[in-house]
Design a protein around this motif. Structure first.
Motif, PDB file in Angstrom:
ATOM      1  N   ILE A 177       0.819  -1.214   0.000  1.00 24.81           N
ATOM      2  CA  ILE A 177       0.000   0.000   0.000  1.00 24.81           C
ATOM      3  C   ILE A 177       0.857   1.271   0.000  1.00 24.81           C
ATOM      4  N   PRO A 178       1.919   1.365   0.796  1.00 24.04           N
ATOM      5  CA  PRO A 178       2.751   2.583   0.766  1.00 24.04           C
ATOM      6  C   PRO A 178       3.616   2.719  -0.483  1.00 24.04           C
ATOM      7  N   GLY A 179       3.626   1.710  -1.362  1.00 23.24           N
ATOM      8  CA  GLY A 179       4.353   1.835  -2.618  1.00 23.24           C
ATOM      9  C   GLY A 179       5.762   1.310  -2.600  1.00 23.24           C
ATOM     10  N   CYS A 180       6.069   0.369  -1.714  1.00 22.72           N
ATOM     11  CA  CYS A 180       7.410  -0.210  -1.666  1.00 22.72           C
ATOM     12  C   CYS A 180       7.566  -1.382  -2.627  1.00 22.72           C
ATOM     13  N   LEU A 181       6.448  -1.971  -3.051  1.00 23.08           N
ATOM     14  CA  LEU A 181       6.490  -3.147  -3.913  1.00 23.08           C
ATOM     15  C   LEU A 181       5.817  -2.832  -5.241  1.00 23.08           C
ATOM     16  N   PHE A 182       6.340  -3.417  -6.310  1.00 24.47           N
ATOM     17  CA  PHE A 182       5.890  -3.110  -7.665  1.00 24.47           C
ATOM     18  C   PHE A 182       4.835  -4.122  -8.116  1.00 24.47           C
ATOM     19  N   GLY A 183       3.732  -3.594  -8.637  1.00 31.46           N
ATOM     20  CA  GLY A 183       2.694  -4.461  -9.186  1.00 31.46           C
ATOM     21  C   GLY A 183       1.365  -3.750  -9.248  1.00 31.46           C
ATOM     22  N   ALA A 184       0.609  -4.011 -10.315  1.00 30.72           N
ATOM     23  CA  ALA A 184      -0.726  -3.427 -10.433  1.00 30.72           C
ATOM     24  C   ALA A 184      -1.666  -4.023  -9.402  1.00 30.72           C
ATOM     25  N   THR A 185      -1.384  -5.251  -8.975  1.00 25.14           N
ATOM     26  CA  THR A 185      -2.157  -5.910  -7.926  1.00 25.14           C
ATOM     27  C   THR A 185      -1.179  -6.494  -6.914  1.00 25.14           C
ATOM     28  N   ALA A 186      -1.705  -6.833  -5.744  1.00 20.69           N
ATOM     29  CA  ALA A 186      -0.863  -7.428  -4.705  1.00 20.69           C
ATOM     30  C   ALA A 186      -0.281  -8.756  -5.167  1.00 20.69           C
ATOM     31  N   ASN A 187      -1.029  -9.499  -5.976  1.00 24.97           N
ATOM     32  CA  ASN A 187      -0.542 -10.791  -6.463  1.00 24.97           C
ATOM     33  C   ASN A 187       0.692 -10.657  -7.340  1.00 24.97           C
ATOM     34  N   GLU A 188       0.827  -9.510  -8.014  1.00 31.89           N
ATOM     35  CA  GLU A 188       2.006  -9.263  -8.824  1.00 31.89           C
ATOM     36  C   GLU A 188       3.185  -8.775  -7.989  1.00 31.89           C
ATOM     37  N   ALA A 189       2.903  -8.278  -6.791  1.00 36.86           N
ATOM     38  CA  ALA A 189       3.934  -7.651  -5.963  1.00 36.86           C
ATOM     39  C   ALA A 189       4.583  -8.618  -4.975  1.00 36.86           C
ATOM     40  N   PHE A 190       3.833  -9.600  -4.494  1.00 34.54           N
ATOM     41  CA  PHE A 190       4.416 -10.527  -3.521  1.00 34.54           C
ATOM     42  C   PHE A 190       3.627 -11.821  -3.466  1.00 34.54           C
ATOM     43  N   ASP A 191       4.267 -12.835  -2.921  1.00 34.00           N
ATOM     44  CA  ASP A 191       3.608 -14.125  -2.677  1.00 34.00           C
ATOM     45  C   ASP A 191       4.284 -14.780  -1.476  1.00 34.00           C
ATOM     46  N   VAL A 192       3.534 -15.574  -0.762  1.00 40.98           N
ATOM     47  CA  VAL A 192       4.037 -16.249   0.434  1.00 40.98           C
ATOM     48  C   VAL A 192       3.722 -17.734   0.326  1.00 40.98           C
ATOM     49  N   ILE A 193       4.734 -18.574   0.425  1.00 39.35           N
ATOM     50  CA  ILE A 193       4.563 -20.021   0.357  1.00 39.35           C
ATOM     51  C   ILE A 193       4.968 -20.633   1.698  1.00 39.35           C
ATOM     52  N   VAL A 194       4.022 -21.270   2.349  1.00 47.98           N
ATOM     53  CA  VAL A 194       4.310 -22.029   3.565  1.00 47.98           C
ATOM     54  C   VAL A 194       3.294 -23.171   3.643  1.00 47.98           C
ATOM     55  N   ASP A 195       3.678 -24.310   3.085  1.00 52.30           N
ATOM     56  CA  ASP A 195       2.802 -25.468   3.038  1.00 52.30           C
ATOM     57  C   ASP A 195       3.656 -26.719   2.856  1.00 52.30           C
ATOM     58  N   ASP A 196       3.046 -27.814   2.422  1.00 48.13           N
ATOM     59  CA  ASP A 196       3.778 -29.074   2.282  1.00 48.13           C
ATOM     60  C   ASP A 196       4.866 -29.007   1.209  1.00 48.13           C
ATOM     61  N   ARG A 197       4.753 -28.059   0.276  1.00 50.37           N
ATOM     62  CA  ARG A 197       5.736 -27.974  -0.799  1.00 50.37           C
ATOM     63  C   ARG A 197       7.127 -27.617  -0.287  1.00 50.37           C
ATOM     64  N   ASN A 198       7.196 -26.781   0.731  1.00 47.09           N
ATOM     65  CA  ASN A 198       8.503 -26.371   1.249  1.00 47.09           C
ATOM     66  C   ASN A 198       8.708 -26.743   2.725  1.00 47.09           C
ATOM     67  N   ASN A 199       7.879 -27.676   3.204  1.00 48.35           N
ATOM     68  CA  ASN A 199       8.019 -28.116   4.585  1.00 48.35           C
ATOM     69  C   ASN A 199       7.881 -29.638   4.671  1.00 48.35           C
ATOM     70  N   PRO A 200       8.965 -30.346   4.378  1.00 47.32           N
ATOM     71  CA  PRO A 200       8.926 -31.808   4.471  1.00 47.32           C
ATOM     72  C   PRO A 200       8.770 -32.263   5.923  1.00 47.32           C
ATOM     73  N   ALA A 201       8.309 -33.475   6.076  1.00 47.05           N
ATOM     74  CA  ALA A 201       8.074 -34.021   7.422  1.00 47.05           C
ATOM     75  C   ALA A 201       9.342 -33.999   8.272  1.00 47.05           C
ATOM     76  N   SER A 202      10.498 -34.240   7.640  1.00 51.65           N
ATOM     77  CA  SER A 202      11.749 -34.266   8.394  1.00 51.65           C
ATOM     78  C   SER A 202      12.038 -32.915   9.044  1.00 51.65           C
ATOM     79  N   ALA A 203      11.703 -31.828   8.354  1.00 49.40           N
ATOM     80  CA  ALA A 203      11.908 -30.496   8.926  1.00 49.40           C
ATOM     81  C   ALA A 203      10.928 -30.240  10.066  1.00 49.40           C
ATOM     82  N   LEU A 204       9.675 -30.633   9.858  1.00 50.62           N
ATOM     83  CA  LEU A 204       8.668 -30.424  10.902  1.00 50.62           C
ATOM     84  C   LEU A 204       9.009 -31.207  12.163  1.00 50.62           C
ATOM     85  N   GLU A 205       9.517 -32.409  11.997  1.00 51.44           N
ATOM     86  CA  GLU A 205       9.915 -33.229  13.148  1.00 51.44           C
ATOM     87  C   GLU A 205      11.009 -32.546  13.971  1.00 51.44           C
ATOM     88  N   ASN A 206      11.792 -31.701  13.327  1.00 54.47           N
ATOM     89  CA  ASN A 206      12.858 -30.965  14.011  1.00 54.47           C
ATOM     90  C   ASN A 206      12.429 -29.565  14.447  1.00 54.47           C
TER      91      ASN A 206
END
Length: 246
Positions: A177-206
């Motif tokens: 909103i303050p204009g630090c990220l570039f994109g006509a929409t928020a989807n073009e400006a940033f994304d956040v991934i935190v799910d099974d794709r980047n969190n294998p069971a071995s990491a969660l166990e630790n």
């Protein structure tokens, strides 16, 4: 090669030249002048850290002149290498009526870091404000996620969703909103991934949860090119058609 020794995961060296004539007639290194200008701009503007510490809007406080005049032609050669020129621009300086001396103001006319341009990863950080934006985002998220530490990791993605929502809201409210990220929409400006794709069971166990945050910082406007076209009466539409601008 020397500047490459000054690069870290938090930033790169920024080089400013030449020495500055201060208000008591002594040439001194430009570091305090540039640091002062950056703090003024960051303080005076909304989310001012997103802005390059440079430009005609802010001059170097207390600077009366430069030790070496850097011309536009010289800067065309040096700027791609990351030399941020400190210049007295035509039309801004004043003449002392008693001495005839031309003095101030002095402007920071560059906002680049001393990256290795042949390194594709470093090239993404060629602007000073890019590095500042990234540092502020990292520090903000690092502090905001403290409240999630020593939570539990459930098997229904509740924890993942809480983290994703928290990070996304911060990026949207504090940075997009303050204009630090570039994109006509928020989807073009940033994304956040935190799910099974980047969190294998071995990491969660630790006890480790990985959050991948993708952001597109706003680039720096370094030049404006003006194409001034003289057309005949009634010929603007035809000229735009010829230039494929309709």
């Amino acid at each position: 090669s020397e500047s490459q020794k000054q690069s870290t995961t938090q930033g790169f060296l920024a080089y400013y030249a030449p020495y500055i004539l201060n208000d008591v007639g002594v040439y001194i290194p430009p570091t305090p002048f540039v640091a002062g200008l950056a703090m003024r701009r960051y303080r005076d503007e909304i989310a001012g850290f997103r802005l390059p510490p440079a430009g005609a809007k802010y001059s170097l406080a207390g600077a009366r002149g430069v030790e070496v005049e850097i011309t536009t032609g010289m800067q065309d050669v040096s700027n791609p290498y990351g030399l941020n020129a400190l210049r007295q621009l035509p039309g801004y300086s004043q003449v002392d009526p008693d001495t005839g001396e031309t003095y101030g103001p002095v402007f920071t006319w560059g906002a680049r870091t001393r990256i290795n341009p042949a390194n594709a990863e470093q090239a993404l950080y060629k602007f000073v404000n890019t590095r500042v934006i990234m540092n502020v985002i990292y520090g903000t998220l690092d502090g905001a996620l403290d409240g999630q530490i020593f939570n539990i990791i459930d098997g229904r993605a509740v924890t993942f969703n809480q983290i994703r929502t928290l990070v996304s809201n911060i990026l949207y409210t504090n940075f997009y909103i303050p204009g630090c990220l570039f994109g006509a929409t928020a989807n073009e400006a940033f994304d956040v991934i935190v799910d099974d794709r980047n969190n294998p069971a071995s990491a969660l166990e630790n006890g480790l949860v990985n959050v991948q945050v993708f952001v597109v910082p706003v680039p720096t406007l370094e030049r404006i090119e003006i194409d001034l076209l003289r057309v005949n009466i009634g010929g603007i539409s035809d000229a735009k058609t010829y230039l494929n601008l309709n």
